[in-house]
Design a protein around this motif. Structure first.
Motif, short mmCIF file in Angstrom:
data_model
loop_
_atom_site.label_atom_id
_atom_site.label_comp_id
_atom_site.label_asym_id
_atom_site.label_seq_id
_atom_site.Cartn_x
_atom_site.Cartn_y
_atom_site.Cartn_z
N MET A 193 0.84 -1.19 0.00
CA MET A 193 0.00 0.00 0.00
C MET A 193 0.88 1.25 0.00
O MET A 193 1.76 1.40 0.83
CB MET A 193 -0.94 0.02 1.22
N SER A 194 0.61 2.15 -0.94
CA SER A 194 1.37 3.40 -1.02
C SER A 194 0.56 4.59 -0.53
O SER A 194 1.07 5.70 -0.47
CB SER A 194 1.82 3.63 -2.47
N ILE A 195 -0.70 4.37 -0.17
CA ILE A 195 -1.55 5.43 0.34
C ILE A 195 -1.52 5.45 1.86
O ILE A 195 -1.15 4.46 2.50
CB ILE A 195 -3.02 5.25 -0.15
N ASP A 196 -1.93 6.56 2.45
CA ASP A 196 -2.09 6.61 3.90
C ASP A 196 -3.28 5.75 4.27
O ASP A 196 -4.35 5.85 3.66
CB ASP A 196 -2.33 8.05 4.37
N CYS A 197 -3.10 4.89 5.27
CA CYS A 197 -4.17 4.00 5.69
C CYS A 197 -3.92 3.57 7.12
O CYS A 197 -2.84 3.72 7.65
CB CYS A 197 -4.28 2.79 4.76
N GLU A 198 -4.97 3.03 7.73
CA GLU A 198 -4.88 2.48 9.07
C GLU A 198 -5.31 1.01 9.02
O GLU A 198 -5.99 0.59 8.09
CB GLU A 198 -5.78 3.24 10.03
N VAL A 199 -4.93 0.27 10.06
CA VAL A 199 -5.25 -1.15 10.13
C VAL A 199 -5.86 -1.45 11.50
O VAL A 199 -5.36 -0.98 12.52
CB VAL A 199 -3.99 -2.03 9.93
N ALA A 200 -6.93 -2.22 11.50
CA ALA A 200 -7.55 -2.71 12.73
C ALA A 200 -7.81 -4.20 12.55
O ALA A 200 -7.85 -4.70 11.42
CB ALA A 200 -8.86 -1.97 12.99
N PHE A 201 -8.00 -4.91 13.65
CA PHE A 201 -8.17 -6.35 13.60
C PHE A 201 -9.43 -6.78 14.31
O PHE A 201 -9.78 -6.25 15.36
CB PHE A 201 -6.97 -7.05 14.24
N ILE A 202 -10.13 -7.75 13.71
CA ILE A 202 -11.26 -8.41 14.36
C ILE A 202 -11.03 -9.90 14.22
O ILE A 202 -10.28 -10.35 13.36
CB ILE A 202 -12.62 -8.00 13.77
#
Length: 179
Positions: A62-71
């Protein structure tokens, strides 16, 4: 080095998809996501445990700004879906008015994905899409729009690259199918 048959619990598995083919599929999904979400800072909602390898490799692309969360959810026992989705670890991040992308290892019956889509839609995100590495179209029991799919597969039970058979097999970089 050629891949060989592996044994997990009481079953044998033969080589099916090499790591290079999987990496290509991950890059293809990432390319589309980078284009479609440029400037939008999406939140990737990773479904554990099976998606951990896919999510890690996808995030590296990924080259864009992003966030990650987990379920974490569960709907499998052995080699078949129970048809019942149990949420084990919930999403803590605020998702209202955010662009969400569910990162899933495999969509086969669609029970888990349908339930996740319903639960997340109720939280009123700006948009909600699914990025799945694998799908088994002939197994789908629900109408689902899967916008980002890496590889379509026939109805065969697979392990490796995060997917398991009763806890074993997740660690293989390649994918194997049951004999």
């Amino acid at each position: 080095m050629p891949l060989s048959t592996i044994s997990l619990h009481d079953k044998q598995f033969t080589p099916y998809l090499p790591a290079a083919r999987i990496a290509e599929a991950v890059r293809n999904i990432a390319t589309r996501l980078n284009q479609d979400y440029a400037g939008q800072q999406p939140l990737f909602v990773v479904v554990l445990n099976g998606s951990f390898m896919f999510a890690a490799d996808l995030m590296k692309e990924m080259s864009i700004d992003c966030e990650v969360a987990f379920i974490r959810v569960a709907s499998y026992q052995g080699t078949t879906s129970t048809g019942e989705v149990k949420e084990i670890l919930g999403l803590q991040e605020e998702v209202a008015n955010r662009h969400l992308i569910i990162v899933e290892d495999i969509v086969d019956t669609g029970h888990t994905m349908r339930e996740l889509l319903e639960q997340l839609t109720a939280r009123k995100p700006a948009s909600l899409e699914v990025a799945t590495l694998f799908t088994k179209p002939e197994c789908l029991q629900h109408q689902l729009e899967l916008r980002y799919v890496g590889i379509e597969l026939p109805n065969e039970f697979i392990v490796g690259y995060g997917l398991d058979y009763d806890g074993l097999g997740r660690n293989y970089p390649d994918v194997y199918k049951v004999v």
